[in-house]
Design an enzyme around this catalytic site. Structure first.
Site, PDB file in Angstrom:
ATOM      1  CG  MET A 267       3.110  24.567 -11.360  1.00  0.00           C
ATOM      2  SD  MET A 267       3.308  23.446  -9.913  1.00  0.00           S
ATOM      3  CE  MET A 267       4.407  24.444  -8.927  1.00  0.00           C
TER       4      MET A 267
ATOM      5  N   GLY B 116      -1.572  28.335  -6.736  1.00  0.00           N
ATOM      6  CA  GLY B 116      -0.694  28.563  -7.638  1.00  0.00           C
ATOM      7  C   GLY B 116       0.817  28.674  -7.177  1.00  0.00           C
ATOM      8  CB  SER B 117       3.354  27.455  -6.300  1.00  0.00           C
ATOM      9  OG  SER B 117       2.642  26.223  -6.603  1.00  0.00           O
ATOM     10  NE  ARG B 118      10.159  31.683  -9.999  1.00  0.00           N
ATOM     11  CZ  ARG B 118      10.514  32.580 -10.183  1.00  0.00           C
ATOM     12  NH1 ARG B 118       9.629  33.764 -10.149  1.00  0.00           N
ATOM     13  NH2 ARG B 118      11.870  32.912 -10.499  1.00  0.00           N
TER      14      ARG B 118
END
Length: 224
Positions: free
Chosen positions: A101, A189-191
């Site tokens: 993301m 921001g991440s995953r």
């Protein structure tokens, strides 16, 4: 599809609105020439819109057949589809499907499958870029396992990124997991990684854009 502000951002947005409003009032009354004041007002307006956009929380409902369906937990881009050994919960080889993301994506997280939550654990860690493969094991993260009606164990892992500093997990052990419900929220921001049993039918490829609670990414194998 209705959009509202996620509860994780309500206080932040209100506080930011007060601070920016006071700042804009000050520069409008005291900063000259006036075009400089308007320049700063426009900058603060853009900043406020970006923050509101980050904390938006669309109301979504998966419209497909839920029997064995695996739906993307988040909005973003598929960055990995590979067989790996999942050592925390499954203790076996599984298919890892990862979605990254950006700060512009919706950051609410949905349950990818329906079933029963059987494991929830948060891990402290580093804050490397979320698109790096080793972020799955070394970054700040939260792991949730779901036991599906078809008898499969599916693991979801929320992973912090270089800018993310807070992972929120709403899932609780022994509760019911529904695709339309929020599993949690990751700030900036991440995953998210989803670990699926071997034999699952993967319906996306690396580089595809997916939408949380909307895009079906896989179908679980039928145990029968």
């Amino acid at each position: 599809m209705k959009v509202r502000i996620h509860r994780e951002g309500t206080n932040i947005i209100f506080g930011l609105l007060v601070v920016l409003s006071l700042f804009d009032l000050f520069v409008y009354n005291f900063l000259r020439p006036i075009w400089i004041a308007w320049f700063f007002i426009i900058i603060t307006l853009v900043m406020f819109i970006l923050v509101v956009n980050f904390y938006r929380s669309p109301r979504r409902h998966f419209k497909g057949n839920r029997n064995g369906a695996v739906v993307s937990s988040v909005d973003g881009t598929v960055v990995a589809i590979e067989e790996v050994f999942e050592e925390e919960c499954l203790q076996t080889t599984a298919i890892q499907l990862s979605v990254f993301m950006s700060p512009l994506n919706v950051h609410a997280n949905w349950f990818p499958v329906e079933g029963k939550v059987t494991y929830v654990k948060h891990h402290s860690g580093r804050f490397m870029a979320a698109y790096l493969p080793k972020s799955s094991k070394e970054n700040e993260r939260s792991t949730v396992e779901i036991f599906s009606p078809l008898g499969h164990r599916v693991v979801v892992r929320q992973i912090a990124g270089a800018m993310a500093r807070r992972i929120v997990t709403y899932a609780e052990q022994d509760e019911e997991a529904l695709i339309d419900d929020h599993l949690g929220f990751i700030k900036l921001g991440s995953r998210v990684d989803i670990y699926l049993p071997l034999g699952s039918d993967i319906m996306v490829k690396i580089g595809d854009k997916v939408t949380g609670c909307v895009t079906q990414v896989a179908k679980l194998p039928d145990n029968t």
